[in-house]
Write an enzyme that holds these catalytic residues in place. Sequence first.
Site, PDB file in Angstrom:
ATOM      1  N   VAL A  79       0.841  -1.199   0.000  1.00 34.51           N
ATOM      2  CA  VAL A  79       0.000   0.000   0.000  1.00 34.51           C
ATOM      3  C   VAL A  79       0.875   1.247   0.000  1.00 34.51           C
ATOM      4  CG1 VAL A  79      -0.308   0.082   2.527  1.00 34.51           C
ATOM      5  CG2 VAL A  79      -1.997   1.143   1.042  1.00 34.51           C
ATOM      6  N   ARG A 258       5.555   3.501   8.623  1.00 32.07           N
ATOM      7  CA  ARG A 258       6.935   3.372   8.190  1.00 32.07           C
ATOM      8  C   ARG A 258       7.840   3.788   9.344  1.00 32.07           C
ATOM      9  NH1 ARG A 258       5.239   0.545   4.920  1.00 32.07           N
ATOM     10  NH2 ARG A 258       5.295   0.704   2.661  1.00 32.07           N
ATOM     11  N   HIS A 309       7.718  -6.074  10.725  1.00 29.08           N
ATOM     12  CA  HIS A 309       6.936  -5.585   9.565  1.00 29.08           C
ATOM     13  C   HIS A 309       5.990  -6.674   9.047  1.00 29.08           C
ATOM     14  CE1 HIS A 309       7.111  -2.366   6.173  1.00 29.08           C
ATOM     15  NE2 HIS A 309       5.887  -2.858   6.312  1.00 29.08           N
ATOM     16  N   SER A 312       0.490  -6.783   7.562  1.00 24.76           N
ATOM     17  CA  SER A 312      -0.417  -7.367   6.557  1.00 24.76           C
ATOM     18  C   SER A 312      -0.197  -8.876   6.402  1.00 24.76           C
ATOM     19  CB  SER A 312      -0.221  -6.672   5.210  1.00 24.76           C
ATOM     20  OG  SER A 312       1.085  -6.888   4.712  1.00 24.76           O
TER      21      SER A 312
HETATM   22  C1  GLV Z   1       3.450  -2.546   3.847  1.00 24.13           C
HETATM   23  O1  GLV Z   1       4.076  -1.924   4.624  1.00 24.13           O
HETATM   24  C2  GLV Z   1       2.814  -1.993   2.690  1.00 24.13           C
HETATM   25  O2  GLV Z   1       3.094  -0.840   2.327  1.00 24.13           O
HETATM   26  O3  GLV Z   1       2.010  -2.699   2.084  1.00 24.13           O
END
Ligand code: GLV
Length: 348
Positions: A79, A258, A309, A312
């Site tokens: 994303v 981020r 991280h 998702s």
């Molecule tokens: C994860 O950090 C993304 O940008 O999908």
Amino acid sequence: MKVVVCRNLGEDAVGILKAKKELDLVVWPGPDDKAADRRWLLENVEGAVGVIVMLTDKVDDELLDAAGPSLRVVSTMSVGYEHVDLKAVGRRGLKLGYTPDVLTEAVADLCIMLALMASRVNNGVSIVQAGTWRDYSWKPFGFCGPQLSTTSPSQTRTAGFLGFGRIAQATLRRLVPFGITHVLYSGNPGSPPDSERDAALQTQHNLRELRKVDLKELARESDVLFVLAPGGPSTYHVVNEEFLREMKETAVLVNASRGTLVDSEALAEALGRERPRPFGAGLDVVEGEPNVGAEHPLVKEPRCVIVPHVASATFETRTAMATRAAYNLVGALFDEPMPSSVDLSSFQ
Ligand code: GLV
Ligand code: GLV
């Protein structure tokens, strides 16, 4: 029609690409737990019509020049698109696909997990894993932290959002049953709040307050604060020493956007003080990741919970992201609808 794919995207997405017989797929041969090697990418992208990248692959003039004039689309399985030079892509008239929406719910789930962990876990998991639980008898205030849910209807709790987009709103929806009645947010300085949307959200969630505020008020008033704004230069270190100094001693900070938004050193310092402020932090992202070793001040900090991280990272969501990235690419190449593209008109 050559398409370079920077990782193994899984069966579903590869199936979508292979269904187009015209496409000749060149997939990073691995190892799969390493980002596509830059030299491999620069060599293989020559003459490609499309490329599917991850947030670990920098898309800049060098890469686009290496591809040459055949290139029509860049599709990122993410994303966020801070790794993409929008000017460089827009100037060449290329399309850029990304994967919003499909990951919103998984990331919001993780935000709640991090908020709870930052307030409650408080070193508990590490002592159990270290085999030293036996050294800590149950005691009235052992491992205590601030409670996310309210303990009486008269108590008020404020959730703060730095960035108030799709993921923030999905996180808010999860917080309502915890008794959150006050919501503050910051973001897009200079642009007015979306008062129609805010009024609708306030009614929908029966909130006593929902307001756009400046960073100082956000830091000062939030009991739980979620950082969910895009990265890049305009949000670099928005959570810095000055911001942290304003936070409550009982507040927790969550970052699932981020790493660059939060000054790691300032946070480690704030948490390591004799009277820490905020109480704790839950991070899905850290500046400089994945180079975050045992010596990192936040890794050593017991009030900080870090996961690598993974916001998702559910089977369902990663499959949806990979297939969305595939459909974006196919859409751009075959004049079919592109489900999610970044508007680059201002760069063309
Ligand atoms: C994860 O950090 C993304 O940008 O999908
Ligand atoms: C805790 O385990 C309790 O019984 O209160």
